[in-house]
Design a protein around this motif. Structure first.
Motif, PDB file in Angstrom:
ATOM      1  N   TYR A 195       9.592 -16.300  -6.479  1.00  0.00           N
ATOM      2  CA  TYR A 195       9.111 -15.779  -7.778  1.00  0.00           C
ATOM      3  C   TYR A 195       7.679 -16.212  -8.067  1.00  0.00           C
ATOM      4  O   TYR A 195       7.097 -15.828  -9.068  1.00  0.00           O
ATOM      5  N   ILE A 196       7.115 -17.076  -7.202  1.00  0.00           N
ATOM      6  CA  ILE A 196       5.698 -17.413  -7.366  1.00  0.00           C
ATOM      7  C   ILE A 196       4.856 -16.649  -6.352  1.00  0.00           C
ATOM      8  O   ILE A 196       3.944 -15.916  -6.721  1.00  0.00           O
ATOM      9  N   LEU A 197       5.181 -16.788  -5.067  1.00  0.00           N
ATOM     10  CA  LEU A 197       4.457 -16.025  -4.051  1.00  0.00           C
ATOM     11  C   LEU A 197       5.386 -15.659  -2.902  1.00  0.00           C
ATOM     12  O   LEU A 197       5.749 -16.512  -2.102  1.00  0.00           O
ATOM     13  N   PRO A 198       5.793 -14.398  -2.815  1.00  0.00           N
ATOM     14  CA  PRO A 198       6.618 -13.969  -1.682  1.00  0.00           C
ATOM     15  C   PRO A 198       5.749 -13.794  -0.437  1.00  0.00           C
ATOM     16  O   PRO A 198       4.572 -13.456  -0.543  1.00  0.00           O
ATOM     17  N   GLY A 199       6.323 -14.029   0.724  1.00  0.00           N
ATOM     18  CA  GLY A 199       5.604 -13.847   1.975  1.00  0.00           C
ATOM     19  C   GLY A 199       5.533 -12.369   2.348  1.00  0.00           C
ATOM     20  O   GLY A 199       6.298 -11.553   1.831  1.00  0.00           O
ATOM     21  N   ALA A 258       9.001  -4.673 -12.892  1.00  0.00           N
ATOM     22  CA  ALA A 258       9.354  -5.743 -11.962  1.00  0.00           C
ATOM     23  C   ALA A 258       8.855  -7.090 -12.478  1.00  0.00           C
ATOM     24  O   ALA A 258       9.505  -8.126 -12.297  1.00  0.00           O
ATOM     25  N   GLY A 259       7.698  -7.078 -13.152  1.00  0.00           N
ATOM     26  CA  GLY A 259       7.145  -8.301 -13.715  1.00  0.00           C
ATOM     27  C   GLY A 259       8.051  -8.886 -14.782  1.00  0.00           C
ATOM     28  O   GLY A 259       8.325 -10.094 -14.810  1.00  0.00           O
ATOM     29  N   TYR A 260       8.562  -8.011 -15.648  1.00  0.00           N
ATOM     30  CA  TYR A 260       9.467  -8.483 -16.708  1.00  0.00           C
ATOM     31  C   TYR A 260      10.719  -9.088 -16.108  1.00  0.00           C
ATOM     32  O   TYR A 260      11.313 -10.003 -16.649  1.00  0.00           O
ATOM     33  N   ARG A 261      11.138  -8.540 -14.967  1.00  0.00           N
ATOM     34  CA  ARG A 261      12.376  -9.022 -14.331  1.00  0.00           C
ATOM     35  C   ARG A 261      12.090 -10.131 -13.324  1.00  0.00           C
ATOM     36  O   ARG A 261      12.979 -10.512 -12.567  1.00  0.00           O
ATOM     37  N   LEU A 262      10.860 -10.584 -13.272  1.00  0.00           N
ATOM     38  CA  LEU A 262      10.433 -11.604 -12.304  1.00  0.00           C
ATOM     39  C   LEU A 262      10.745 -11.196 -10.865  1.00  0.00           C
ATOM     40  O   LEU A 262      10.989 -12.034 -10.009  1.00  0.00           O
ATOM     41  N   ASN A 263      10.730  -9.874 -10.621  1.00  0.00           N
ATOM     42  CA  ASN A 263      10.950  -9.380  -9.263  1.00  0.00           C
ATOM     43  C   ASN A 263       9.590  -9.274  -8.575  1.00  0.00           C
ATOM     44  O   ASN A 263       9.018  -8.196  -8.415  1.00  0.00           O
ATOM     45  N   ILE A 264       9.072 -10.475  -8.200  1.00  0.00           N
ATOM     46  CA  ILE A 264       7.704 -10.533  -7.677  1.00  0.00           C
ATOM     47  C   ILE A 264       7.546  -9.764  -6.356  1.00  0.00           C
ATOM     48  O   ILE A 264       6.554  -9.077  -6.170  1.00  0.00           O
ATOM     49  N   PRO A 265       8.495  -9.848  -5.430  1.00  0.00           N
ATOM     50  CA  PRO A 265       8.332  -9.077  -4.191  1.00  0.00           C
ATOM     51  C   PRO A 265       8.132  -7.587  -4.457  1.00  0.00           C
ATOM     52  O   PRO A 265       7.322  -6.933  -3.805  1.00  0.00           O
ATOM     53  N   ARG A 266       8.835  -7.035  -5.444  1.00  0.00           N
ATOM     54  CA  ARG A 266       8.677  -5.616  -5.732  1.00  0.00           C
ATOM     55  C   ARG A 266       7.299  -5.337  -6.342  1.00  0.00           C
ATOM     56  O   ARG A 266       6.694  -4.280  -6.087  1.00  0.00           O
ATOM     57  N   GLN A 294      10.168  -6.170   3.612  1.00  0.00           N
ATOM     58  CA  GLN A 294      11.605  -5.904   3.467  1.00  0.00           C
ATOM     59  C   GLN A 294      11.910  -5.252   2.124  1.00  0.00           C
ATOM     60  O   GLN A 294      12.702  -4.313   2.033  1.00  0.00           O
ATOM     61  N   THR A 295      11.248  -5.740   1.078  1.00  0.00           N
ATOM     62  CA  THR A 295      11.452  -5.170  -0.259  1.00  0.00           C
ATOM     63  C   THR A 295      11.004  -3.715  -0.304  1.00  0.00           C
ATOM     64  O   THR A 295      11.640  -2.860  -0.905  1.00  0.00           O
ATOM     65  N   LEU A 296       9.872  -3.474   0.374  1.00  0.00           N
ATOM     66  CA  LEU A 296       9.332  -2.109   0.418  1.00  0.00           C
ATOM     67  C   LEU A 296      10.365  -1.158   1.001  1.00  0.00           C
ATOM     68  O   LEU A 296      10.593  -0.061   0.476  1.00  0.00           O
ATOM     69  N   VAL A 297      11.030  -1.591   2.049  1.00  0.00           N
ATOM     70  CA  VAL A 297      12.042  -0.748   2.683  1.00  0.00           C
ATOM     71  C   VAL A 297      13.283  -0.648   1.783  1.00  0.00           C
ATOM     72  O   VAL A 297      13.786   0.453   1.520  1.00  0.00           O
ATOM     73  N   ALA A 298      13.723  -1.805   1.279  1.00  0.00           N
ATOM     74  CA  ALA A 298      14.956  -1.827   0.480  1.00  0.00           C
ATOM     75  C   ALA A 298      14.805  -1.046  -0.828  1.00  0.00           C
ATOM     76  O   ALA A 298      15.708  -0.338  -1.253  1.00  0.00           O
ATOM     77  N   ASP A 299      13.623  -1.163  -1.457  1.00  0.00           N
ATOM     78  CA  ASP A 299      13.406  -0.499  -2.759  1.00  0.00           C
ATOM     79  C   ASP A 299      12.753   0.877  -2.624  1.00  0.00           C
ATOM     80  O   ASP A 299      12.263   1.438  -3.609  1.00  0.00           O
TER      81      ASP A 299
END
Lengths: 262, 264
Positions: free
Chosen positions: A35-39, A215-223, A45-50
């Motif tokens: 939630y701070i910095l995703p690799g 995504a920011g509100y949900r703390l979904n940083i990777p997205r 992976q998020t790009l594919v999943a979402d």
């Protein structure tokens, strides 16, 4: 020579690989929370999943971008023709075009969103405002930059205003117009994204900026990163695509299209 | 033929009307000033029908300005009457060849030659354009863009375009400047041959060009400008460079030119 060119092409790729690898290493070694910095691997992976969520949003943003670019092109060229036909019209209107250009979009967007009830139209207007100026100013400059010697030759050979426009002024303006279009393409995307941010989650639109906010509100940083990646990718693709159009249209006759190294 | 109180009286050769063998042109009372600088003050010049008149003089004396005045491209504040021997306006009856080739960079050699016809909405006579390109030695590159042609070839395209206009009067402003000596030599020969029968005013800074091509040679000098006529070498144009009295005429012309240069 050949090696030098290969290295020239490889250099940005090498920098990119080092950057991404360093980023991934930093995240893993430093055990930085997601939630701070995703690799970069997680972002991919998020790009594919979402993709099911992100792709429709990309389409929404791109639709606004291209609609704005289209209107900016038509409007910019039309206004440029008007400017070129009369100094008086140019003097009367140009300051307002400049005002529109220099006023930050984020400052106008909230007002436009109040006055224009249809959010999509408001977004379109916002993107148009930033995209149309480079088309207008470049095309006006281009229309004025026709070779004075050729203008005189045209006059001597009995050319009317229309044949001068179509056979001399417009072809002379083409490289300038295409340069403006290339700038406008990137700006239209920026305009669309900024306007979406301003419209915020309250809007009915669901473009990429909306996804980033959500995504920011949900703390979904990777997205957030995945959406950001898509926006940058779209911007690069637009720039490269318009560059290709410019090279194809100009062919070999214009200096800027000729590869000096070749 | 210098006094024209009751309208111009033109020498009629062999009982034929001058229109049949070229159009005479005359400019009268030309005036041009740049600020306090009086370039022309009631300057007059007559161009003989069907002849090549070469105009020389130091840089800045006003050669190009005079040419532009005749073409109707004069700057604001310029004045002067341009008369044709048939008393009709000259507009639309002159062709122009500039120092720069002024080819459209996006058009082929053939399209450049056809430009005038396209501009006036006429049906372009491709056959004649091709024949002219052939005549200037470019028959095999009619589809080439100007940037693929050498400087000499571009000048030849411009010459073909000037000839395609088929106008009785041709104004040329240093048309072969910037070309190397050999190319220039060939083009002068070509131009003299193809321009025969037209009334030509050729501005040049090359004395040899004037001596080879000029039926008449005029030197402009001073402020306001006066025009001095120099006796050209014998024989018709284009004259060979080894014409017997060319060296003598060369000396005369150079003397006049250096005198003119001193007056500026």
């Amino acid at each position: 020579m050949g090696l030098g060119r290969l290295l020239g092409a490889a250099a940005p790729v090498i920098v990119g690989v080092f950057f991404v690898a360093g980023w991934e290493a930093l995240v893993r070694i430093g055990q930085i929370p997601v939630y701070i910095l995703p690799g970069p691997i997680l972002i991919a992976q998020t790009l594919v999943a979402d993709w099911g969520t992100l792709w429709p949003s990309l389409v929404v943003t791109l639709k606004i971008t291209f609609a704005a670019l289209g209107v900016a092109t038509v409007g910019g060229v039309a206004l440029a023709l008007l400017f070129a036909s009369s100094r008086w019209v140019e003097r009367a209107l140009f300051p307002y075009a400049v005002i529109l250009q220099v006023t930050p979009l984020v400052a106008i967007a909230p007002l436009l969103l109040i006055y224009i009830t249809d959010v999509n139209v408001a977004l379109l207007v916002c993107a148009w405002i930033v995209a149309f100026f480079p088309v207008l100013s470049n095309t006006t400059l281009g229309l004025r930059s026709a070779d004075p010697g050729l203008l005189e030759l045209f006059r001597l050979y009995g050319a009317g205003p229309w044949s001068t426009l179509f056979l001399l002024r417009l072809p002379s303006a083409l490289p300038y117009f295409l340069g403006g279009l290339r700038i406008a393409g990137g700006l239209a995307l920026i305009g669309a994204v900024v306007a979406e941010f301003t419209a915020g989650t309250g809007g009915t639109a669901s473009g990429l900026a909306f996804r980033i906010l959500e995504a920011g509100y949900r703390l979904n940083i990777p997205r957030m990163f995945a959406a950001l990646f898509l926006i940058s990718g779209a911007g690069i693709a637009i720039f490269a695509g318009l560059g290709l159009v410019s090279r194809l249209v100009l062919g070999r006759w214009h200096d800027s299209a000729i590869d000096r190294d070749a | 033929m210098n006094d024209v109180a009751g309208g111009p009286v033109w020498p009629v050769a062999g009982g034929k009307h001058p229109r049949d063998n070229g159009l005479a042109v005359r400019i009268e009372g030309a005036r041009l000033a740049y600020g306090p600088l009086q370039l022309f003050d009631s300057l007059s010049l007559a161009l003989e029908p069907g002849r090549i008149t070469c105009l020389l003089g130091p840089s800045g004396v006003g050669k190009s300005s005079l040419l532009r005045l005749i073409a109707g491209l004069a700057p604001q504040g310029a004045d002067g009457r341009v008369l044709a021997s048939d008393n009709r306006p000259l507009a639309g009856r002159l062709a122009w060849m500039d120092q720069r080739d002024l080819l459209l960079p996006w058009a082929s050699a053939l399209e450049n030659v056809l430009l005038g016809a396209r501009l006036r909405g006429e049906t372009p006579d491709r056959e004649r354009a091709c024949a002219l390109l052939d005549a200037v030695g470019l028959g095999d590159v009619i589809g080439a863009r100007p940037d693929t042609l050498s400087g000499g070839m571009r000048s030849r395209v411009a010459l073909a375009r000037t000839l395609f206009e088929d106008r009785p009067v041709v104004l040329m402003d240093e048309p072969f400047a910037g070309l190397d000596a050999i190319v220039r030599h060939r083009l002068q020969e070509l131009a003299a041959r193809l321009l025969a029968g037209r009334t030509v005013l050729l501005v040049t800074h090359d004395p040899l060009e004037a001596l080879r091509l000029g039926d008449r040679i005029l030197v402009m000098s001073g402020r306001p400008v006066t025009i001095q006529e120099i006796q050209p070498p014998l024989g018709g144009v284009p004259r060979p460079v080894d014409a017997p009295d060319l060296a003598e005429a060369h000396a005369r012309l150079l003397a006049a030119l250096s005198l003119a240069a001193g007056e500026i």
